[in-house]
Design a protein around this motif. Structure first.
Motif, PDB file in Angstrom:
ATOM      1  N   ASP A   1      10.850  14.630   4.346  1.00  0.00           N
ATOM      2  CA  ASP A   1      10.068  13.885   5.338  1.00  0.00           C
ATOM      3  C   ASP A   1       8.854  14.675   5.816  1.00  0.00           C
ATOM      4  OD1 ASP A   1       9.385  11.748   6.885  1.00  0.00           O
ATOM      5  OD2 ASP A   1      10.741  12.261   8.539  1.00  0.00           O
ATOM      6  N   LEU A   2       7.856  14.796   4.935  1.00  0.00           N
ATOM      7  CA  LEU A   2       6.619  15.477   5.283  1.00  0.00           C
ATOM      8  C   LEU A   2       5.590  14.476   5.801  1.00  0.00           C
ATOM      9  CD1 LEU A   2       6.311  17.899   2.242  1.00  0.00           C
ATOM     10  CD2 LEU A   2       7.103  18.447   4.550  1.00  0.00           C
ATOM     11  N   ASP A   3       4.710  14.949   6.670  1.00  0.00           N
ATOM     12  CA  ASP A   3       3.692  14.090   7.282  1.00  0.00           C
ATOM     13  C   ASP A   3       2.491  13.939   6.343  1.00  0.00           C
ATOM     14  OD1 ASP A   3       2.404  12.504   9.128  1.00  0.00           O
ATOM     15  OD2 ASP A   3       2.238  14.050  10.675  1.00  0.00           O
ATOM     16  N   LEU A   4       1.526  13.157   6.790  1.00  0.00           N
ATOM     17  CA  LEU A   4       0.264  13.024   6.094  1.00  0.00           C
ATOM     18  C   LEU A   4      -0.553  14.309   6.210  1.00  0.00           C
ATOM     19  CD1 LEU A   4      -0.796   9.508   7.426  1.00  0.00           C
ATOM     20  CD2 LEU A   4       0.208  10.019   5.189  1.00  0.00           C
ATOM     21  N   SER A   5      -1.362  14.577   5.189  1.00  0.00           N
ATOM     22  CA  SER A   5      -2.364  15.629   5.272  1.00  0.00           C
ATOM     23  C   SER A   5      -3.547  15.116   6.099  1.00  0.00           C
ATOM     24  CB  SER A   5      -2.836  15.999   3.869  1.00  0.00           C
ATOM     25  OG  SER A   5      -3.596  14.924   3.316  1.00  0.00           O
ATOM     26  N   PRO A   6      -4.481  15.990   6.511  1.00  0.00           N
ATOM     27  CA  PRO A   6      -5.689  15.482   7.184  1.00  0.00           C
ATOM     28  C   PRO A   6      -6.412  14.425   6.354  1.00  0.00           C
ATOM     29  CG  PRO A   6      -5.527  17.850   7.490  1.00  0.00           C
ATOM     30  CD  PRO A   6      -4.424  17.466   6.526  1.00  0.00           C
ATOM     31  N   THR A   7      -6.475  14.620   5.044  1.00  0.00           N
ATOM     32  CA  THR A   7      -7.082  13.603   4.171  1.00  0.00           C
ATOM     33  C   THR A   7      -6.301  12.301   4.241  1.00  0.00           C
ATOM     34  OG1 THR A   7      -7.970  15.261   2.649  1.00  0.00           O
ATOM     35  CG2 THR A   7      -7.651  13.037   1.768  1.00  0.00           C
ATOM     36  N   GLY A   8      -4.967  12.392   4.267  1.00  0.00           N
ATOM     37  CA  GLY A   8      -4.126  11.199   4.316  1.00  0.00           C
ATOM     38  C   GLY A   8      -4.297  10.408   5.596  1.00  0.00           C
TER      39      GLY A   8
ATOM     40  N   MET B   1       0.823  -1.201   0.000  1.00  0.00           N
ATOM     41  CA  MET B   1       0.000   0.000   0.000  1.00  0.00           C
ATOM     42  C   MET B   1       0.858   1.252   0.000  1.00  0.00           C
ATOM     43  SD  MET B   1      -3.220   0.987   2.456  1.00  0.00           S
ATOM     44  CE  MET B   1      -2.458   2.078   3.643  1.00  0.00           C
ATOM     45  N   ARG B   2       0.481   2.190  -0.845  1.00  0.00           N
ATOM     46  CA  ARG B   2       1.075   3.525  -0.802  1.00  0.00           C
ATOM     47  C   ARG B   2       0.492   4.253   0.400  1.00  0.00           C
ATOM     48  NH1 ARG B   2       0.183   8.226  -5.404  1.00  0.00           N
ATOM     49  NH2 ARG B   2       1.677   9.741  -4.558  1.00  0.00           N
ATOM     50  N   HIS B   3       1.307   5.053   1.069  1.00  0.00           N
ATOM     51  CA  HIS B   3       0.849   5.844   2.211  1.00  0.00           C
ATOM     52  C   HIS B   3      -0.354   6.709   1.830  1.00  0.00           C
ATOM     53  CE1 HIS B   3       2.541   9.418   0.265  1.00  0.00           C
ATOM     54  NE2 HIS B   3       3.590   8.657  -0.022  1.00  0.00           N
ATOM     55  N   GLY B   4      -1.058   7.195   2.839  1.00  0.00           N
ATOM     56  CA  GLY B   4      -2.127   8.153   2.600  1.00  0.00           C
ATOM     57  C   GLY B   4      -1.583   9.449   2.026  1.00  0.00           C
TER      58      GLY B   4
END
Length: 243
Positions: A36-43, A18-21
């Motif tokens: 190294d960025l985090d997930l968005s709220p959607t992610g 699976m690809r990350h969110g």
């Protein structure tokens, strides 16, 4: 890799790739790579939804693998929370990191097109063996400055990668770590990145480079394979097929 399509194998293990969110880099249309960025709220919600979907399908895992980047780590943790399998052994590897986009990392894709032209940028993005300009050694995007890669030999630290060189980096992890576990009957959850997914799917499905490089990989959508003890694969498909 041998690949089966019918009743020619008796599966002993499941592999979920699976690809990350969606990440903040995806949201901002950036060349993210090893940035190294985090997930968005959607992610974050995509990751939770994927975990719930896998739980509903009754998937049970023996171990989990992801990259060294927080967008895959947080995706994995959301999935394990929803699966009620937070106790699983968890392995992180730089070999599962996204393709390193060299000097393009952190740049907006549309701004890069305006600077270099659409055709050149498309070649850097999807040419199988076309590598973007190297990141400068003094750049904060050069991985040699990051303590998480301190034990890597300098020769292994990328300054820019193509799909071809990313595939060369990823396949040893498949051959030496993931495949042996699957052949021993262990079901694995692997959370990684779009280019790594192209490399693995291309290998597992026996695709030629042109087909592999044009694959569109949805975020937060589990892709399931069955694997038997001699490594024969059968692709079952995405649990929630993209529209």
């Amino acid at each position: 890799m041998l690949y089966g399509t019918g009743e020619d194998i008796m599966a002993q293990a499941k592999l979920v790739l699976m690809r990350h969110g969606q990440s903040l880099g995806n949201e901002a249309n950036l060349f993210t790579g090893w940035y190294d960025l985090d997930l968005s709220p959607t992610g974050h919600e995509e990751a939770r939804k994927a975990g719930r979907l896998m739980r509903e399908r009754g998937l049970q895992f023996d171990a989990a693998h992801c990259s060294m980047l927080q967008r895959t780590i947080h995706t994995l943790h959301h999935c394990l929370d929803e699966l009620d399998q937070v106790w699983l052994p968890e392995y992180h590897s730089w070999r599962l990191n996204e393709r390193h986009y060299g000097a393009l990392q952190g740049l907006n894709k549309e701004d890069t097109i305006a600077l270099y032209g659409r055709e050149q940028v498309q070649q850097w993005r999807r040419g199988f063996d076309v590598t973007p300009p190297d990141v400068a050694l003094g750049s904060p995007h050069y991985p040699g400055h990051d303590p998480r890669y301190a034990t890597l030999p300098k020769a292994d630290i990328p300054r820019g990668e193509s799909l071809a060189t990313t595939t060369k980096r990823v396949l040893p992890y498949w051959q030496n770590t993931l495949l042996p576990s699957l052949q021993q009957g262990q079901s694995l959850l692997v959370i990684t990145h779009g280019t790594v997914m192209r490399a693995l799917i291309g290998h597992l499905n026996g695709l030629d480079p042109d087909d592999a490089r044009t694959l569109e990989i949805p975020t937060g959508t589990p892709l399931v394979y069955e694997v038997n003890s001699v490594g024969i694969m059968r692709r079952l498909g995405y649990l929630n097929p993209p529209s």
